[in-house]
Design a protein around this motif. Structure first.
Motif, PDB file in Angstrom:
ATOM      1  N   ARG A 187       0.681  -1.610 -13.119  1.00 46.33           N
ATOM      2  CA  ARG A 187       1.624  -0.557 -12.723  1.00 46.33           C
ATOM      3  C   ARG A 187       0.810   0.647 -12.262  1.00 46.33           C
ATOM      4  NH1 ARG A 187       4.285  -0.224 -18.483  1.00 46.33           N
ATOM      5  NH2 ARG A 187       2.041  -0.295 -18.874  1.00 46.33           N
ATOM      6  N   ILE A 188       1.029   1.071 -11.026  1.00 45.43           N
ATOM      7  CA  ILE A 188       0.178   2.092 -10.411  1.00 45.43           C
ATOM      8  C   ILE A 188       0.988   3.315 -10.008  1.00 45.43           C
ATOM      9  CG2 ILE A 188      -1.328   2.612  -8.438  1.00 45.43           C
ATOM     10  CD1 ILE A 188      -2.230  -0.278  -8.486  1.00 45.43           C
ATOM     11  N   LYS A 246       0.276   2.254  -0.285  1.00 43.34           N
ATOM     12  CA  LYS A 246       1.238   1.418  -0.998  1.00 43.34           C
ATOM     13  C   LYS A 246       1.207  -0.011  -0.469  1.00 43.34           C
ATOM     14  CE  LYS A 246       6.057   1.434  -2.600  1.00 43.34           C
ATOM     15  NZ  LYS A 246       6.450   0.071  -2.242  1.00 43.34           N
ATOM     16  N   VAL A 247       1.138  -0.159   0.850  1.00 47.47           N
ATOM     17  CA  VAL A 247       1.076  -1.483   1.460  1.00 47.47           C
ATOM     18  C   VAL A 247      -0.183  -2.227   1.008  1.00 47.47           C
ATOM     19  CG1 VAL A 247       0.798  -2.745   3.636  1.00 47.47           C
ATOM     20  CG2 VAL A 247       2.469  -0.877   3.469  1.00 47.47           C
ATOM     21  N   VAL A 248      -1.326  -1.547   1.037  1.00 49.25           N
ATOM     22  CA  VAL A 248      -2.591  -2.170   0.627  1.00 49.25           C
ATOM     23  C   VAL A 248      -2.526  -2.589  -0.836  1.00 49.25           C
ATOM     24  CG1 VAL A 248      -5.049  -1.752   0.231  1.00 49.25           C
ATOM     25  CG2 VAL A 248      -3.986  -0.956   2.343  1.00 49.25           C
ATOM     26  N   ILE A 249      -1.979  -1.716  -1.680  1.00 48.08           N
ATOM     27  CA  ILE A 249      -1.924  -1.991  -3.118  1.00 48.08           C
ATOM     28  C   ILE A 249      -1.037  -3.187  -3.439  1.00 48.08           C
ATOM     29  CG2 ILE A 249      -0.996  -1.084  -5.296  1.00 48.08           C
ATOM     30  CD1 ILE A 249      -2.029   1.681  -4.385  1.00 48.08           C
ATOM     31  N   VAL A 267       3.489  -0.288  -7.159  1.00 46.00           N
ATOM     32  CA  VAL A 267       3.540   1.172  -7.276  1.00 46.00           C
ATOM     33  C   VAL A 267       4.829   1.562  -7.994  1.00 46.00           C
ATOM     34  CG1 VAL A 267       3.640   3.355  -6.019  1.00 46.00           C
ATOM     35  CG2 VAL A 267       2.146   1.498  -5.205  1.00 46.00           C
ATOM     36  N   VAL A 268       4.677   2.210  -9.153  1.00 47.87           N
ATOM     37  CA  VAL A 268       5.856   2.606  -9.941  1.00 47.87           C
ATOM     38  C   VAL A 268       6.296   4.029  -9.628  1.00 47.87           C
ATOM     39  CG1 VAL A 268       5.343   1.018 -11.815  1.00 47.87           C
ATOM     40  CG2 VAL A 268       4.422   3.346 -11.907  1.00 47.87           C
ATOM     41  N   ALA A 269       5.409   4.831  -9.011  1.00 45.14           N
ATOM     42  CA  ALA A 269       5.765   6.209  -8.656  1.00 45.14           C
ATOM     43  C   ALA A 269       4.801   6.717  -7.601  1.00 45.14           C
ATOM     44  CB  ALA A 269       5.731   7.117  -9.884  1.00 45.14           C
ATOM     45  N   GLN A 270       5.300   7.630  -6.742  1.00 42.41           N
ATOM     46  CA  GLN A 270       4.486   8.243  -5.695  1.00 42.41           C
ATOM     47  C   GLN A 270       4.613   9.756  -5.771  1.00 42.41           C
ATOM     48  OE1 GLN A 270       4.707   6.196  -1.725  1.00 42.41           O
ATOM     49  NE2 GLN A 270       6.363   5.051  -2.715  1.00 42.41           N
ATOM     50  N   ALA A 271       3.501  10.439  -5.541  1.00 40.22           N
ATOM     51  CA  ALA A 271       3.501  11.903  -5.582  1.00 40.22           C
ATOM     52  C   ALA A 271       2.778  12.439  -4.360  1.00 40.22           C
ATOM     53  CB  ALA A 271       2.820  12.402  -6.855  1.00 40.22           C
ATOM     54  N   SER A 272       3.238  13.596  -3.864  1.00 34.22           N
ATOM     55  CA  SER A 272       2.593  14.233  -2.716  1.00 34.22           C
ATOM     56  C   SER A 272       2.040  15.616  -3.069  1.00 34.22           C
ATOM     57  CB  SER A 272       3.577  14.353  -1.550  1.00 34.22           C
ATOM     58  OG  SER A 272       4.721  15.095  -1.945  1.00 34.22           O
ATOM     59  N   SER A 302     -12.554   3.604   4.437  1.00 31.51           N
ATOM     60  CA  SER A 302     -12.759   2.196   4.087  1.00 31.51           C
ATOM     61  C   SER A 302     -11.746   1.703   3.064  1.00 31.51           C
ATOM     62  CB  SER A 302     -14.181   1.984   3.543  1.00 31.51           C
ATOM     63  OG  SER A 302     -14.389   2.792   2.392  1.00 31.51           O
ATOM     64  N   VAL A 303     -10.658   2.465   2.888  1.00 26.25           N
ATOM     65  CA  VAL A 303      -9.730   2.155   1.798  1.00 26.25           C
ATOM     66  C   VAL A 303      -9.059   0.789   1.976  1.00 26.25           C
ATOM     67  CG1 VAL A 303      -7.699   3.273   2.806  1.00 26.25           C
ATOM     68  CG2 VAL A 303      -7.958   3.195   0.340  1.00 26.25           C
ATOM     69  N   ALA A 304      -8.772   0.382   3.210  1.00 25.75           N
ATOM     70  CA  ALA A 304      -8.079  -0.888   3.427  1.00 25.75           C
ATOM     71  C   ALA A 304      -8.913  -2.065   2.943  1.00 25.75           C
ATOM     72  CB  ALA A 304      -7.735  -1.054   4.905  1.00 25.75           C
ATOM     73  N   SER A 305     -10.229  -1.995   3.171  1.00 25.54           N
ATOM     74  CA  SER A 305     -11.094  -3.108   2.791  1.00 25.54           C
ATOM     75  C   SER A 305     -11.595  -3.011   1.350  1.00 25.54           C
ATOM     76  CB  SER A 305     -12.299  -3.182   3.739  1.00 25.54           C
ATOM     77  OG  SER A 305     -13.048  -1.973   3.686  1.00 25.54           O
ATOM     78  N   GLU A 306     -11.728  -1.786   0.832  1.00 23.47           N
ATOM     79  CA  GLU A 306     -12.356  -1.633  -0.484  1.00 23.47           C
ATOM     80  C   GLU A 306     -11.381  -1.382  -1.630  1.00 23.47           C
ATOM     81  OE1 GLU A 306     -16.868  -0.186   0.311  1.00 23.47           O
ATOM     82  OE2 GLU A 306     -15.365   1.402   0.380  1.00 23.47           O
ATOM     83  N   LEU A 307     -10.177  -0.897  -1.350  1.00 27.23           N
ATOM     84  CA  LEU A 307      -9.246  -0.622  -2.443  1.00 27.23           C
ATOM     85  C   LEU A 307      -8.870  -1.887  -3.231  1.00 27.23           C
ATOM     86  CD1 LEU A 307      -7.616   1.387  -4.060  1.00 27.23           C
ATOM     87  CD2 LEU A 307      -5.792   1.253  -2.345  1.00 27.23           C
ATOM     88  N   PRO A 308      -8.589  -3.021  -2.566  1.00 28.92           N
ATOM     89  CA  PRO A 308      -8.298  -4.230  -3.351  1.00 28.92           C
ATOM     90  C   PRO A 308      -9.436  -4.612  -4.297  1.00 28.92           C
ATOM     91  CG  PRO A 308      -7.626  -4.536  -1.071  1.00 28.92           C
ATOM     92  CD  PRO A 308      -8.414  -3.255  -1.115  1.00 28.92           C
ATOM     93  N   THR A 309     -10.685  -4.469  -3.823  1.00 28.12           N
ATOM     94  CA  THR A 309     -11.843  -4.773  -4.673  1.00 28.12           C
ATOM     95  C   THR A 309     -11.935  -3.790  -5.834  1.00 28.12           C
ATOM     96  OG1 THR A 309     -13.021  -5.593  -2.728  1.00 28.12           O
ATOM     97  CG2 THR A 309     -14.341  -5.145  -4.683  1.00 28.12           C
ATOM     98  N   ALA A 310     -11.656  -2.515  -5.541  1.00 26.41           N
ATOM     99  CA  ALA A 310     -11.693  -1.502  -6.589  1.00 26.41           C
ATOM    100  C   ALA A 310     -10.647  -1.784  -7.665  1.00 26.41           C
ATOM    101  CB  ALA A 310     -11.467  -0.115  -5.982  1.00 26.41           C
ATOM    102  N   ILE A 311      -9.439  -2.160  -7.240  1.00 21.92           N
ATOM    103  CA  ILE A 311      -8.371  -2.467  -8.197  1.00 21.92           C
ATOM    104  C   ILE A 311      -8.747  -3.676  -9.043  1.00 21.92           C
ATOM    105  CG2 ILE A 311      -5.984  -3.282  -8.401  1.00 21.92           C
ATOM    106  CD1 ILE A 311      -5.309  -1.515  -5.982  1.00 21.92           C
ATOM    107  N   ASP A 312      -9.349  -4.675  -8.420  1.00 27.69           N
ATOM    108  CA  ASP A 312      -9.788  -5.860  -9.170  1.00 27.69           C
ATOM    109  C   ASP A 312     -10.871  -5.495 -10.184  1.00 27.69           C
ATOM    110  OD1 ASP A 312      -9.569  -8.790  -9.487  1.00 27.69           O
ATOM    111  OD2 ASP A 312     -11.653  -8.777  -8.836  1.00 27.69           O
TER     112      ASP A 312
END
Length: 219
Positions: free
Chosen positions: A9-10, A24-27, A35-40, A115-125
């Motif tokens: 839950r992110i 959100k799409v990448v996550i 994604v359980v909540a978003q803030a700006s 580089s968030v599109a390529s590295e965020l999934p790895t970071a989350i893992d």
């Protein structure tokens, strides 16, 4: 029978609406995360953290609001109020001093927006496996700033068993205080063992230590 992976839950925070949608799409695309909540804005983020149970925060470093745009102060507050919450920071900044300060706060993930599109999934893992993730671009910045180099004085296996134990626990995201409680030593002893190990390895600060642990498979 394979164990079913529980979705993370992110809570997601960024002051740019389009980038927030992209994150959100990448996550949620094949990461066993939602994604359980978003803030700006910072106040929205703090409110969501107070009311929404979550396993991970993914946040922009700077979300200007009025005269307040101190991202480090916001992270310090979040870390103080939610000491066990894993945090991934995404930023457009490229400043070794800020990177060092964020890593010193125990941020578990640090990556560039480019580089968030390529590295965020790895970071989350990595977070799922209780490991720290530092993006390649961040490592390069720290390398160029002289924070980490090849001047290692000893190999990891040459550290004492207790020093190596402390480094492994630091790599897993535990603070010196938490490590002291876990292994029944004083904070002073754990801190001294950490400093001794860093001195033997030729590492000058926490940022260099985190990178070293990643590079040698200890994180």
């Amino acid at each position: 029978m394979a164990t079913e992976v529980q979705p993370l839950r992110i809570v997601l925070a960024d002051d740019h609406p389009i980038f927030l949608i992209g994150l959100k799409v990448v996550i949620e695309q094949g990461n066993h995360a939602w994604v359980v909540a978003q803030a700006s804005a910072p106040h929205e983020l703090l409110q969501h953290l107070k009311t929404e149970p979550c396993d991970l925060l993914v946040t922009d470093f700077m979300m200007p609001v009025e005269d307040q745009n101190d991202g480090l102060r916001l992270l310090e507050r979040i870390r103080r109020e939610y000491p066990t919450l894993p945090i991934i920071v995404v930023t457009m900044l490229n400043h070794a001093g800020l990177f060092r300060a964020m890593l010193a706060l125990g941020i578990q993930g640090l990556l560039s927006k480019s580089s968030v599109a390529s590295e965020l999934p790895t970071a989350i893992d990595s977070i799922r496996h209780c490991k720290t993730f530092v993006a390649d671009s961040v490592k390069r910045t720290l390398l160029e700033a002289g924070d980490f180099g090849s001047n290692t004085l000893v190999a990891p296996q040459d550290l004492s068993p207790r020093e190596l134990e402390v480094l492994r626990l630091l790599a897993a995201g535990h603070s010196v205080g938490a490590i002291a409680l876990q292994i029944s030593r004083s904070k002073q002893t754990v801190s001294a063992q950490k400093i001794s190990a860093m001195r033997k390895l030729g590492l000058s600060n926490d940022a260099a230590l985190f990178i070293y642990l990643q590079e040698h498979g200890l994180a």
